[in-house]
Design an enzyme around this catalytic site. Structure first.
Site, PDB file in Angstrom:
ATOM      1  N   GLU A   1      10.919 -56.578 -42.317  1.00  0.00           N
ATOM      2  CA  GLU A   1      11.974 -57.090 -43.403  1.00  0.00           C
ATOM      3  C   GLU A   1      13.290 -57.554 -42.631  1.00  0.00           C
ATOM      4  O   GLU A   1      13.731 -57.257 -41.745  1.00  0.00           O
ATOM      5  CB  GLU A   1      12.386 -55.668 -43.994  1.00  0.00           C
ATOM      6  CG  GLU A   1      11.437 -54.866 -44.972  1.00  0.00           C
ATOM      7  CD  GLU A   1      11.588 -53.616 -45.050  1.00  0.00           C
ATOM      8  OE1 GLU A   1      12.568 -53.145 -44.769  1.00  0.00           O
ATOM      9  OE2 GLU A   1      10.584 -52.681 -45.394  1.00  0.00           O
ATOM     10  N   LEU A  43      10.571 -55.533 -49.233  1.00  0.00           N
ATOM     11  CA  LEU A  43      11.032 -54.135 -48.843  1.00  0.00           C
ATOM     12  C   LEU A  43       9.885 -53.239 -48.975  1.00  0.00           C
ATOM     13  O   LEU A  43       9.826 -52.521 -50.286  1.00  0.00           O
ATOM     14  CB  LEU A  43      12.350 -53.796 -49.680  1.00  0.00           C
ATOM     15  CG  LEU A  43      12.792 -52.467 -49.004  1.00  0.00           C
ATOM     16  CD1 LEU A  43      13.563 -52.645 -47.863  1.00  0.00           C
ATOM     17  CD2 LEU A  43      14.262 -51.947 -49.973  1.00  0.00           C
ATOM     18  N   GLU A  55       7.181 -51.078 -46.402  1.00  0.00           N
ATOM     19  CA  GLU A  55       6.648 -50.690 -45.123  1.00  0.00           C
ATOM     20  C   GLU A  55       5.083 -50.705 -45.203  1.00  0.00           C
ATOM     21  O   GLU A  55       4.347 -51.162 -44.262  1.00  0.00           O
ATOM     22  CB  GLU A  55       7.126 -49.234 -44.597  1.00  0.00           C
ATOM     23  CG  GLU A  55       8.583 -49.360 -44.340  1.00  0.00           C
ATOM     24  CD  GLU A  55       9.703 -49.577 -45.194  1.00  0.00           C
ATOM     25  OE1 GLU A  55      10.813 -49.954 -44.991  1.00  0.00           O
ATOM     26  OE2 GLU A  55       9.297 -49.008 -46.408  1.00  0.00           O
ATOM     27  N   GLN A  87      12.239 -50.834 -39.965  1.00  0.00           N
ATOM     28  CA  GLN A  87      13.689 -50.885 -39.647  1.00  0.00           C
ATOM     29  C   GLN A  87      14.114 -49.640 -39.012  1.00  0.00           C
ATOM     30  O   GLN A  87      14.931 -49.561 -38.091  1.00  0.00           O
ATOM     31  CB  GLN A  87      14.458 -51.356 -40.977  1.00  0.00           C
ATOM     32  CG  GLN A  87      14.252 -52.840 -41.228  1.00  0.00           C
ATOM     33  CD  GLN A  87      15.256 -53.254 -42.033  1.00  0.00           C
ATOM     34  OE1 GLN A  87      15.883 -52.647 -42.963  1.00  0.00           O
ATOM     35  NE2 GLN A  87      15.299 -54.523 -42.224  1.00  0.00           N
ATOM     36  N   PHE A  88      13.560 -48.509 -39.747  1.00  0.00           N
ATOM     37  CA  PHE A  88      14.006 -47.393 -39.083  1.00  0.00           C
ATOM     38  C   PHE A  88      12.742 -46.438 -39.083  1.00  0.00           C
ATOM     39  O   PHE A  88      12.067 -46.412 -39.792  1.00  0.00           O
ATOM     40  CB  PHE A  88      15.370 -46.754 -39.778  1.00  0.00           C
ATOM     41  CG  PHE A  88      16.517 -47.194 -39.571  1.00  0.00           C
ATOM     42  CD1 PHE A  88      17.311 -46.851 -38.568  1.00  0.00           C
ATOM     43  CD2 PHE A  88      17.121 -48.187 -40.555  1.00  0.00           C
ATOM     44  CE1 PHE A  88      18.605 -47.459 -38.249  1.00  0.00           C
ATOM     45  CE2 PHE A  88      18.243 -48.826 -40.316  1.00  0.00           C
ATOM     46  CZ  PHE A  88      19.030 -48.395 -39.066  1.00  0.00           C
ATOM     47  N   PHE A 126      11.582 -44.586 -42.142  1.00  0.00           N
ATOM     48  CA  PHE A 126      10.732 -45.405 -43.126  1.00  0.00           C
ATOM     49  C   PHE A 126       9.281 -45.724 -42.962  1.00  0.00           C
ATOM     50  O   PHE A 126       8.508 -46.213 -43.520  1.00  0.00           O
ATOM     51  CB  PHE A 126      11.515 -46.742 -43.204  1.00  0.00           C
ATOM     52  CG  PHE A 126      13.094 -46.696 -43.741  1.00  0.00           C
ATOM     53  CD1 PHE A 126      13.543 -45.569 -44.151  1.00  0.00           C
ATOM     54  CD2 PHE A 126      13.960 -47.876 -43.358  1.00  0.00           C
ATOM     55  CE1 PHE A 126      14.948 -45.518 -44.470  1.00  0.00           C
ATOM     56  CE2 PHE A 126      15.284 -47.595 -43.738  1.00  0.00           C
ATOM     57  CZ  PHE A 126      15.884 -46.577 -44.123  1.00  0.00           C
ATOM     58  N   HIS A 144      17.666 -41.880 -40.372  1.00  0.00           N
ATOM     59  CA  HIS A 144      18.031 -43.116 -39.438  1.00  0.00           C
ATOM     60  C   HIS A 144      18.105 -42.571 -37.864  1.00  0.00           C
ATOM     61  O   HIS A 144      18.030 -43.329 -37.038  1.00  0.00           O
ATOM     62  CB  HIS A 144      19.143 -43.996 -39.623  1.00  0.00           C
ATOM     63  CG  HIS A 144      19.261 -44.482 -41.256  1.00  0.00           C
ATOM     64  ND1 HIS A 144      19.655 -43.810 -42.102  1.00  0.00           N
ATOM     65  CD2 HIS A 144      18.811 -45.620 -41.481  1.00  0.00           C
ATOM     66  CE1 HIS A 144      19.668 -44.536 -43.226  1.00  0.00           C
ATOM     67  NE2 HIS A 144      19.059 -45.669 -42.722  1.00  0.00           N
TER      68      HIS A 144
END
Length: 857
Positions: A547, A575, A577, A599-600, A603, A644
């Site tokens: 992303e 968006l 995963e 990204q994190f 996720f 996160h």
């Protein structure tokens, strides 16, 4: 409103070349199909469409029987009529400038919708044209393949209940048993696809991802029915052998990419994302191939399927999606599965063309597939979704038949809709299609009986050959978990355990780390450089999916790739995963070297099934390479909060088939990532957020993370631990950011005269437990330090592996330290309290030293 490239492309007319090798098309049949298509899509436009079509036909003065040239001319003229004379609403000047949505006027929206409907109507006309190309030989092929499917299914059913004697005394086994009853016409989809090989014999044709009951697709693409039977029974000859000779029986599914068939999976929505990745690779490689994805109406309720559909639509990938409406999933009737009118209409959410076909008619399926294939390969085309209406005529599997429909004298019960069952029974393919061929004069009842007997005789012979074939030897069951890794069987584990009881000193030398300095690369730069090197080495084969990558990613890690001219390797995903991982798996199966970015860490849960049920299983199931790195930023220290700041290595460490790296320094990050990129299997690559760092030379906790990296060094990281600090009194085994916690705690302890050795695992799998054992055999004391919460953490597994070999070397019980058993809190002072501290680590070490002293006393 400024038009985007996509909006301009959508206004381009699709006019495929004339199909010259076709029978005459009856004008009335063509008109009826356009009428049917319009009724399905836009009932309010029927009169307008028919009016424009009639005018085009009259203006061209065409005969009733239309040639291929006539159909092409009619399509072009009809599209002109539609765009020019479609009945426009009587907008006033003021109304025409009003907005349907911000910056989209009534008139501009109307114009775009007119162009879009004209494109879809072109698909309907083209389907009629393709149906006219079906000749006698192809109709015979449809029949032969359908008879083979039905005969094979019936043999699987006959084999199921008595079963076959297994190596387990007194136990028979009949396999699993999924059939294609009443859905045999699906063979036409396989026959419509293009199968070809290059000069070296490598398969470069279309690829299909059938579900397990789509036997007809495999049969049509020349997949051996005998292999299907072997897979369903789990025999040694099954292709589900992990690439190991005579080691079949690892999975009940079937398929072979070298024959254009992606092996099915039980989580149904895995396959569509993988198919999208294969199509992404095909488009990147400039290959004139399409991919075909199948799912049932039940599976189309899954979010992963929508995500795959959306990704394909965004990228205009050459994919044909089929949704097969079985009328009932395992046991859930269609009205409880979805409120959509036609399952094809689910494509509206992804902005791609769609239509519905009769799934009992192979000619309709063939024409629909040919049409969609052309459109998918058109420069301005892309994916198409085709809804198939065809009731399943049997239970979900053999064991489910009596619950589906049970006949007891005059009484019929079951979860199937009995009224619908009786209607579809009259329409099922091997009733309706032979009757159509008889009516055409191409088949007699006697010939049908002869063909059926031949198919059944051959299917029975194949079944008997499989039944008489050997079972796989259990000795090789652990071979090929990942590249370079075999799992030990129970006997081998026993022998290894007994060898540990000799308490021998573990031989070998633990690698010593290069020093941390303030002049070298940061951790983030090391990752950027490794990615750039990967892109340089693998060229067009290198692909990064994630992303926001094309603008630099969430942490700017991909900016260096763009500045160095490697921007073409970056693919922004929606968006999603699941689509990121699934498509990366597909692209890797097609020969690309892929890096997927999450990204994190939290996720990753959205892509979890694709990681553990797809990427991790492929090599052991059927021996295919999946060169894929999954980069996951993890860890607390930047006040990220519960979603996160997790470090979730224990989510993946228990899954065979994955390799896992968790580097703590720029040197290890650079060499580890390059090693992961070059690995032929899936590697999870954890990057700790506090080591990037966000500003200056230090992390949020003050760790110096700069280090001079020797890019020419041949440093193996996978399966090799690293000695970050040498000491004689106590061993701390750790990884990731906790390495730096351990080093700082060691400095505190040194003031007390306690000499700590720090072993950095770097690689969580393969695990270099011997390096830790060597250290413990020297120091006699052990702390395993992890950032993850204390409960169920990977550190407990590490401790147990060390104890197996070094128990007698310990002067005190080992200690496992982790974060509090809560989610990472958001406020910085709470987050700091959640994590182990330098002082808490030092306190545990002092207590351990005191306990060891008491034990010796």
């Amino acid at each position: 409103m400024t038009e985007t490239n996509d909006q301009v492309a959508s206004s381009i007319v699709w006019c495929p070349k004339t199909l010259t090798e076709s029978e005459k098309v009856d004008w009335h049949e063509l008109r009826a199909e356009i009428l049917r298509f319009t009724l399905e899509k836009w009932d309010g436009l029927v009169s307008q469409v028919v009016s424009c079509l009639n005018k085009a036909y009259a203006d061209l003065e065409l005969p009733v029987k239309l040639s291929g040239e006539h159909v092409s001319a009619l399509q072009e003229r009809f599209m002109d009529e539609w765009r020019q004379h479609r009945e426009t609403p009587d907008f006033s000047e003021a109304e025409a400038s009003r907005e349907v949505a911000p910056f989209q006027s009534y008139q501009s929206h109307w114009d775009r919708r007119t162009h879009w409907t004209s494109r879809l109507l072109s698909l309907a006309i083209r389907k009629v044209a393709w149906r006219s190309t079906i000749n006698k030989d192809l109709r015979r092929a449809f029949l032969d393949k359908m008879l083979e499917v039905r005969a094979t299914d019936d043999e699987l059913k006959a084999m199921y209940y008595p079963g076959v004697e297994t190596p387990i005394p007194g136990r028979n086994f009949g396999g699993k048993g999924f059939r294609s009853t009443w859905q045999e016409a699906i063979v036409a989809v396989g026959l419509a696809l293009v199968q070809r090989r290059d000069d070296n014999g490598r398969y470069i044709g279309d690829i299909a991802g059938p579900m397990i009951r789509d036997l007809g697709v495999g049969i049509a693409m020349d997949y051996p029915a005998k292999d299907v039977i072997a897979a369903q029974l789990g025999k040694a000859s099954s292709p589900m052998n992990g690439g190991q000779s005579k080691q079949g029986g690892r999975d009940l599914h079937w398929g072979d990419l070298e024959q254009g068939l992606l092996t099915a999976t039980a989580p149904l929505s895995i396959s569509p994302s993988t198919i999208v990745g294969l199509a992404l690779a095909m488009k990147k490689q400039g290959l004139p191939q399409v991919c075909v994805s199948f799912i049932g109406e039940g599976g189309s309720s899954q979010g992963d399927w929508y995500e795959a559909l959306n990704f394909a639509g965004v990228r205009k990938l050459p994919v044909i999606f089929f949704v097969e409406n079985n009328r009932v999933a395992l046991g859930t009737p269609v009205e409880r599965q979805s409120a959509v009118e036609f399952f094809a209409n689910k494509a509206y959410a992804a902005g791609i063309p769609c239509f519905t076909v009769d799934g009992t008619d192979p000619e309709e399926l063939y024409a629909a597939t040919k049409t969609a294939r052309e459109y998918a390969l058109w420069e301005h085309g892309g994916p198409v979704l085709i809804g198939i209406e065809a009731m399943r005529g049997c239970g979900h599997a053999h064991h489910d038949d009596e619950r589906y429909r049970k006949v007891d004298g005059d009484k019929v019960t079951g979860y199937a809709d009995m009224e619908a069952y009786e209607k579809w029974a009259q329409r099922e393919p091997l009733t309706s299609y032979p009757a159509a061929l008889v009516e055409r004069g191409e088949l007699s009842p006697e010939k049908l009986e002869e063909f059926d007997k031949e198919a059944r005789s051959l299917a029975h012979k194949r079944r008997r050959e499989v039944e008489d074939s050997p079972w796989a030897e259990t000795e090789g069951l652990g071979h090929g978990v990942t590249h370079g890794e075999d799992a030990l069987n129970h006997r081998e584990l026993e022998e290894k355990r007994r060898s540990n009881w000799t308490w021998n000193q573990i031989s070998g030398k633990t690698k010593t780390a290069p020093p941390i300095d303030q002049e070298g690369w940061t951790y983030r730069v090391a990752i950027e450089e490794a990615l750039s090197e990967g892109a340089s080495v693998y060229g067009d084969r290198f692909l990064m999916i994630g992303e926001d990558l094309e603008y630099g990613g969430a942490f700017g890690v991909t900016q260096r790739l763009k500045s160095r001219g490697f921007g073409d390797c970056l693919v922004d995903s929606p968006l999603s995963e699941s689509a990121v991982i699934g498509s990366a798996v597909g692209a890797a199966l097609k020969g690309l070297v892929c890096v997927a970015e999450i990204q994190f860490n939290a996720f990753a849960a959205h892509g979890f099934s694709q990681i553990v049920n797809n990427a991790a299983t492929i090599y052991w199931r059927y021996g295919a390479d999946v060169p894929l790195v999954i980069r996951i930023p993890v860890g607390a220290g930047l006040a990220g909060g519960p979603y996160h700041a997790l470090t979730n290595e224990n989510w993946f460490s228990g899954t065979p088939g994955l390799k896992i790296l968790y580097p703590s320094t720029p040197h290890d990050a650079y060499h580890g990532l390059l090693e992961a990129i070059s690995d032929p299997g899936p590697v999870i690559f954890f990057e700790h957020l506090t080591l990037y760092p966000p500003v200056g030379r230090t992390t949020a906790f003050g760790f110096p993370v700069r280090q001079t990296v020797d890019v020419k060094a041949e440093d193996k990281v996978l399966g090799v631990a690293d000695l970050k600090r040498s000491g004689d009194d106590l061993t701390i085994v750790t990884y990731g950011a906790m390495v730096h916690f351990a080093l700082h705690a060691a400095e505190l302890l040194a003031k007390d005269g306690i000499d700590v050795e720090v072993v950095d695992l770097r690689s969580l799998w393969p695990l270099d437990s011997d390096a830790a054992v060597r250290s413990v055999q020297k120091t006699g004391r052990l702390i395993v330090l992890q950032e993850a919460q204390h409960r169920s953490g990977f550190g407990h597994y590490v401790s147990s592996k060390i104890l197996e070999k070094a128990f007698m070397s310990l002067d005190a019980p080992p200690v496992v330290l982790g974060s509090m058993d809560i989610l990472p809190p958001f406020a910085p002072h709470l987050e700091k309290a959640y994590l182990p501290s330098f002082e808490s680590i030092a306190t545990a070490a002092r207590d351990l030293m005191a306990e060891a002293g008491r034990n010796r006393g």
